[in-house]
Design a protein around this motif. Structure first.
Motif, PDB file in Angstrom:
ATOM      1  N   ASN A 169       0.673  -1.229   0.047  1.00  0.00           N
ATOM      2  CA  ASN A 169      -0.087  -0.043   0.027  1.00  0.00           C
ATOM      3  C   ASN A 169       0.810   1.304  -0.047  1.00  0.00           C
ATOM      4  N   LEU A 170       2.078   1.266   0.638  1.00  0.00           N
ATOM      5  CA  LEU A 170       2.700   2.254   0.838  1.00  0.00           C
ATOM      6  C   LEU A 170       3.351   2.648  -0.539  1.00  0.00           C
ATOM      7  N   GLN A 172       2.386   1.869  -3.530  1.00  0.00           N
ATOM      8  CA  GLN A 172       1.240   2.354  -4.420  1.00  0.00           C
ATOM      9  C   GLN A 172       0.796   3.883  -4.021  1.00  0.00           C
ATOM     10  N   GLU A 173       1.001   4.306  -2.849  1.00  0.00           N
ATOM     11  CA  GLU A 173       0.691   5.674  -2.402  1.00  0.00           C
ATOM     12  C   GLU A 173       1.719   6.520  -2.814  1.00  0.00           C
ATOM     13  N   ASN A 176       1.363   6.874  -6.598  1.00  0.00           N
ATOM     14  CA  ASN A 176       0.473   7.937  -6.814  1.00  0.00           C
ATOM     15  C   ASN A 176       1.044   9.335  -6.898  1.00  0.00           C
ATOM     16  N   TYR A 183      -3.672  12.041  -3.810  1.00  0.00           N
ATOM     17  CA  TYR A 183      -3.169  11.584  -2.559  1.00  0.00           C
ATOM     18  C   TYR A 183      -3.849  11.971  -1.275  1.00  0.00           C
ATOM     19  N   LYS A 190      -6.653  16.621   0.271  1.00  0.00           N
ATOM     20  CA  LYS A 190      -6.330  15.788  -1.145  1.00  0.00           C
ATOM     21  C   LYS A 190      -5.405  16.747  -1.816  1.00  0.00           C
TER      22      LYS A 190
END
Length: 212
Positions: A169-170, A172-173, A176, A183, A190
């Motif tokens: 997950n980290l 992927q973030e 992004n 984000y 955001k």
């Protein structure tokens, strides 16, 4: 006074070690399922026998290195066989007295157990149930095995799986952010293609394009 644990020339105190183990196990108690005979319990007449094994109770390990027999009696009672940790007692170099087998009895129903927070307080009594049964003049009846087990291999695998999920997950973030996608930060703010917006309102604050 500030004390050091896991420092050079400093001892790793047993209350801190118990805290570490109990935190790692998320407060779970149980018997190691792959050590000796798993503290298996048998009975004959009014006598209970606990076989060899090891158990972790609130971050503290106890081992039955051979076997132990205890007499339940022949009165009419509802009983629980427990391991009792009593941190208010004092061990000696030759005698371990803070842990013992005990049969807790009541007349009309199975008794409640004493389970104080011995991790936080480093004091008090905690009883871990091994079995429950009824005693009669003819011996034990209605025996129920109440042991719980700690599968350390499964616990480690679950930790690894959760770690991989968080890491994925980290990653992927981070990707992004690097490619300019949305984000989400704290407070529902955001970052979206060069603009900062608050999800709870319609105001948008101009934000410079990211530096490439």
């Amino acid at each position: 006074m500030l004390k050091g644990h896991v420092f050079p020339k400093q001892s790793f105190g047993h209350p801190i070690f118990a805290l570490f183990i109990n935190t790692f196990l998320n407060g779970q108690n149980g018997i190691s399922d792959n050590y000796k005979n798993g503290m298996e319990i048998t009975y004959n007449g009014s006598i209970l026998t606990i076989q060899s094994g090891a158990v972790c109770i609130q971050g503290r390990f106890l081992e039955e290195d051979s076997s132990f027999s205890i007499i339940a009696g022949n009165d009419t009672a509802f009983c629980k066989l427990v391991i009792e940790i009593d941190l208010d007692k004092q061990n000696t170099e030759s005698d371990f007295v803070q842990g013992a087998y005990k049969i807790v009895k009541a007349t009309n129903e199975y008794p409640s157990l004493t389970q104080t927070n011995i991790v936080k307080n480093n004091a008090g009594i905690y009883q871990y149930e091994l079995a429950r049964f009824k005693t009669t003049i003819n011996g034990i009846t209605g025996f129920q095995d109440m042991r719980t087990f700690l599968d350390f291999d499964s616990i480690y695998s679950a930790i690894q799986k959760e770690y991989r999920t968080i890491l994925s997950n980290l990653k992927q973030e981070l990707a992004n952010v690097q490619n300019g996608s949305a984000y989400v930060l704290k407070d529902n703010i955001k970052i979206l293609h060069g603009h900062i917006s608050k999800e709870t309102g319609s105001t948008q604050i101009s934000y410079p394009e990211r530096i490439k």
